[in-house]
Enzyme design. Sequence first.
Site, PDB file in Angstrom:
ATOM      1  N   SER A  91      65.151  32.551  27.721  1.00 16.41           N
ATOM      2  CA  SER A  91      65.754  33.111  26.510  1.00 16.41           C
ATOM      3  C   SER A  91      65.186  34.462  26.097  1.00 16.41           C
ATOM      4  CB  SER A  91      65.600  32.129  25.338  1.00 16.41           C
ATOM      5  OG  SER A  91      64.247  32.018  24.942  1.00 16.41           O
TER       6      SER A  91
ATOM      7  N   LYS B  21      60.855  33.934  20.067  1.00 20.85           N
ATOM      8  CA  LYS B  21      62.042  34.766  19.837  1.00 20.85           C
ATOM      9  C   LYS B  21      61.599  36.083  19.187  1.00 20.85           C
ATOM     10  CE  LYS B  21      64.766  31.226  20.904  1.00 20.85           C
ATOM     11  NZ  LYS B  21      65.420  31.155  22.239  1.00 20.85           N
TER      12      LYS B  21
END
Length: 244
Positions: A46, A112
Amino acid sequence: MTERPSVGRRLLGGLKDIVLVVLGALIISALLRAFVFEPFTIPTESMENTLQVQDKVIAQKVTDFKRGDVIVFQDPGQWVTGASSQRRTNPAARVLEFVGVLPNSSHDFLTKRVIGLPGDRVSCCDADGRLMINGLPLDESDYVFPDSPVRASSTEFDVVVPRNHLFVLGDHRNASADSRCHMQDDPTGMSAFVPIDNVVGPVGLIVAPFERWQQLRTPGAFAGVPEPTREPPTAPEILTAAHC
């Protein structure tokens, strides 16, 4: 004349010294892990290409984060399902993990990039397919994975970040179940936003593999982002919701 200690006593004394040194090192390592930094392993794609699968990174607990920083945070609520069972089961490895010698193996923690701070209006996309924060379009070419060169996100969204929460995105937008994908997990939309209390800290270093060693810095694209014009709302304002 003073009698010299026997060989056995000298060996025993040396062994005690080694044990004390090792014990002291483990205690210091555990304290550093608890209050200064903590190592983690990247489990998914990700954050490519900024972070690769199996990269070992250091989250800095004494450093404040800002817009644009990559952070490690605890899962705010079933973003990752069935993950806690994947932790190391070997007792010795768990001890080494606890004191910080081995990276945290729990998949309850995610990595993230911080896009929106409390009060920020984050939307996508403008006419040129760019992400916008408080009306400013961002040039994300320095860090976004280049498999979606036309738009910053394949899904549209327009939100105002609530008080004490963050809006986060993965750099590999087509392989990241981030804030965009949790706006409809509950009626309020709060599940899409990461509580600041869940943040371990910003990622300061990639420490392994050796050829990947590097310091992470805040991208320059975030330098000109204006501050929000009003106080953060107590609940999120979701003007357009994404469908992942």
